[in-house]
Design a protein around this motif. Structure first.
Motif, mmCIF file in Angstrom:
data_model
loop_
_atom_site.group_PDB
_atom_site.id
_atom_site.type_symbol
_atom_site.label_atom_id
_atom_site.label_comp_id
_atom_site.label_asym_id
_atom_site.label_seq_id
_atom_site.Cartn_x
_atom_site.Cartn_y
_atom_site.Cartn_z
ATOM 1 N N VAL A 1 0.973 -1.119 0.101
ATOM 2 C CA VAL A 1 -0.012 0.070 -0.025
ATOM 3 C C VAL A 1 0.861 1.244 0.008
ATOM 4 C CG1 VAL A 1 -1.582 1.200 0.796
ATOM 5 C CG2 VAL A 1 -2.144 -1.194 1.144
ATOM 6 N N PRO A 2 0.727 2.140 -0.924
ATOM 7 C CA PRO A 2 -0.120 2.144 -1.978
ATOM 8 C C PRO A 2 0.637 1.205 -3.253
ATOM 9 C CG PRO A 2 0.700 4.351 -2.349
ATOM 10 C CD PRO A 2 1.128 3.631 -0.914
ATOM 11 N N SER B 1 -6.822 -2.513 -0.169
ATOM 12 C CA SER B 1 -6.588 -2.874 -1.695
ATOM 13 C C SER B 1 -6.510 -1.145 -2.149
ATOM 14 C CB SER B 1 -7.767 -3.444 -2.368
ATOM 15 O OG SER B 1 -7.202 -3.722 -3.347
ATOM 16 N N ILE B 2 -5.326 -0.622 -1.974
ATOM 17 C CA ILE B 2 -5.136 0.848 -2.465
ATOM 18 C C ILE B 2 -4.068 1.021 -3.398
ATOM 19 C CG2 ILE B 2 -4.839 3.113 -1.694
ATOM 20 C CD1 ILE B 2 -6.096 2.399 0.994
#
Length: 361
Positions: free
Chosen positions: A134-135, A325-326
């Motif tokens: 992330v990210p 989930s980025i």
């Protein structure tokens, strides 16, 4: 003659259909829509019925592809068991072959070709097999060691483009939301049908998913504009870009807005596998279509494999909060595409639109 001719492969899918609307509305280019079945609306485009797995059909379509300047490649083959299919060698081979067949027919008759836009997604970062870094960032977080048709297509395009005047761009959208019929990964039809079943029983909109995960979405029209931008921007040449709305969401937090757009009250958490439950809805759905004079087709044609995708996206059966989930969108913003959209407003927009279009009651 228009100085721009756009060929859209996969014109009935969620992304291809949005690209068809976008380029059709500009009125400044010729548009050719490639798909096996004819899109509901062509928006001024010419439709060519084609199975991209068949090289002979691609060769026969060459006259329609003549003088193409831009290709939007949004065609996709998914295995009947959607989630497992993402790691299936046959699925990878088929998708690789489809792009090769199209380019073999198109390139020789398109000397003015300027750009090929290719769609990937967060599976490039292994979201389907591991928690994301992330990210997730382009060029830093890819999971090349995980077999994926993305890599087959990307490697093919990179090699094909060497020494040529045209360029490619790769777009990696997150969860895509928009209007389509019979797709593999469209959330509006399955959730709309689920809601209609509850509303018919006078029940509120219970939440069928599992434990929360912070994630992102992208409005399909915003994605279509990003695709169009990539075809003209010098900064997008031979580059990959994540594309999102620009914010983050959890399903629980947008659920009240979805309920409101569907004319319902939000209900309680009530985990339910839509993929397992939907056979019970086939007959009631036909009854609803008659009752409300809907234009949507029978259930399996309308929803396709998307009941499976909805279970996956909403984490049905998961009892622990998921890893976020980025992806980062710094790269596309710095390259010049800076559009954003509120994800809650996006869900409201598409559910309201589906009802107004008589796809949902």
């Amino acid at each position: 003659m228009a100085d721009k001719k756009v060929v859209i492969a996969g014109a009935t899918g969620l992304v291809g259909n949005a690209a068809l609307r976008h380029f059709g509305r500009t009125g400044t280019c010729d548009v050719v829509a490639l798909s096996r079945r004819k899109p509901r609306e062509l928006h001024g485009a010419r439709h060519v019925s084609i199975d991209l797995t068949d090289p002979a059909q691609c060769t026969q379509a060459a006259t329609a592809l003549q003088n193409a300047t831009h290709v939007v490649y949004a065609a996709l083959y998914e295995a009947p068991n959607l989630i497992d299919g993402w790691r299936d060698p046959d699925q990878i081979r088929t998708n690789d072959l489809m792009l090769r067949n199209l380019m073999a027919a198109l390139e020789p008759v398109a000397p003015q070709l300027r750009h090929v836009a290719l769609l990937q997604g967060t599976k490039a970062y292994g979201v389907h097999v591991r928690p994301l870094t992330v990210p997730a960032r382009e060029g830093r977080s890819e999971m090349y060691e995980q077999p994926n048709f993305y890599w087959a297509q990307e490697n093919f395009l990179r090699e094909l483009q060497q020494g040529k005047a045209w360029h490619w761009s790769i777009l990696r959208p997150v969860l895509i939301v928009g209007e389509a019929i019979g797709g593999a990964m469209d959330l509006i039809p399955p959730l709309g049908v689920y809601a209609a079943m509850l509303r018919e029983q006078g029940r509120p909109l219970d939440y069928p998913g599992g434990a929360a995960r912070v994630s992102q979405a992208v409005d399909v029209n915003l994605l279509a504009r990003a695709i169009a931008w990539s075809g003209e921007a010098a900064a997008a040449r031979n580059e990959a870009f994540n594309v999102t709305n620009g914010d983050v969401f959890t399903w629980e937090n947008v659920w009240p807005s979805i309920a409101e757009a569907l004319g319902m009250q939000p209900g309680k958490p009530a985990p339910l596998s839509l993929a397992q439950e939907y056979p019970k809805w086939i007959a009631p759905w036909n009854e609803l279509r008659r009752k409300h004079d809907l234009v949507s087709p029978e259930l399996e044609t309308f929803v396709g494999l998307s009941f499976q995708y909805t279970d996956y996206s909403m984490r049905y059966g998961q009892t622990q909060p998921g890893p976020p989930s980025i992806v980062s969108t710094v790269k596309i913003n710095q390259a010049g595409f800076t559009e954003m959209m509120d994800t809650e407003a996006m869900f409201r927009k598409w559910f309201t639109h589906a009802r107004a279009s008589r796809l949902l009651p």
